[in-house]
Design a protein around this motif. Structure first.
Motif, PDB file in Angstrom:
ATOM      1  N   THR A   1       0.834  -1.199   0.000  1.00 26.32           N
ATOM      2  CA  THR A   1       0.000   0.000   0.000  1.00 26.32           C
ATOM      3  C   THR A   1       0.872   1.254   0.000  1.00 26.32           C
ATOM      4  N   GLN A   2       1.903   1.264   0.836  1.00 23.89           N
ATOM      5  CA  GLN A   2       2.792   2.430   0.886  1.00 23.89           C
ATOM      6  C   GLN A   2       3.521   2.602  -0.435  1.00 23.89           C
ATOM      7  N   THR A   3       3.996   1.491  -1.001  1.00 26.76           N
ATOM      8  CA  THR A   3       4.701   1.555  -2.276  1.00 26.76           C
ATOM      9  C   THR A   3       3.764   2.036  -3.373  1.00 26.76           C
ATOM     10  N   GLY A   4       2.542   1.503  -3.384  1.00 24.12           N
ATOM     11  CA  GLY A   4       1.568   1.917  -4.392  1.00 24.12           C
ATOM     12  C   GLY A   4       1.192   3.375  -4.255  1.00 24.12           C
ATOM     13  N   ALA A   5       1.008   3.829  -3.031  1.00 19.27           N
ATOM     14  CA  ALA A   5       0.658   5.238  -2.803  1.00 19.27           C
ATOM     15  C   ALA A   5       1.794   6.143  -3.267  1.00 19.27           C
ATOM     16  N   GLN A   6       3.014   5.737  -3.008  1.00 17.85           N
ATOM     17  CA  GLN A   6       4.169   6.532  -3.435  1.00 17.85           C
ATOM     18  C   GLN A   6       4.218   6.603  -4.955  1.00 17.85           C
ATOM     19  N   GLU A   7       3.964   5.479  -5.607  1.00 27.08           N
ATOM     20  CA  GLU A   7       3.973   5.461  -7.067  1.00 27.08           C
ATOM     21  C   GLU A   7       2.869   6.352  -7.627  1.00 27.08           C
TER      22      GLU A   7
END
Length: 109
Positions: free
Chosen positions: A42-48
């Protein structure tokens, strides 16, 4: 793990409880690992998503500046052509301005 021949009828529920407790403990560990993986994704996706939104905003801003520059250049060219036409034919330009002024004044009445 105890087999059915080793377990006495009285001990069977305690052994089953121990097996269930071990399985439940493993399930809890797996669930915690899954929660950590989901949080990381989720954090990685939000950053992307943030990076992509920022990139698109910068791109849109660049296109807006290009459009503004093109419009400004077009307006300057029209202004130069109008000034050239007025210098070439000042009486015609004055007559056109008077006619336009008269027309606008008649519309306002």
């Amino acid at each position: 793990m105890a087999t059915a021949q080793q377990i006495k009828p009285d001990d069977r529920s305690e052994a089953e409880n121990a097996d269930l407790a071990a399985e439940f403990s493993k399930f809890q560990r797996d669930l915690e690992a899954l929660k950590r993986d989901i949080a990381s994704l989720t954090q990685t996706g939000a950053q992307e998503v943030r990076e992509e939104a920022k990139r698109r905003m910068n791109e849109a801003e660049m296109h807006a500046h290009e459009a503004l520059d093109a419009a400004s250049n077009e307006v300057q060219e029209i202004q130069r052509q109008a000034e050239k036409a007025v210098r070439k034919n000042p009486l015609t330009a004055m007559g056109a301005a008077l006619a336009i002024g008269y027309f606008i004044a008649s519309l306002r009445k």
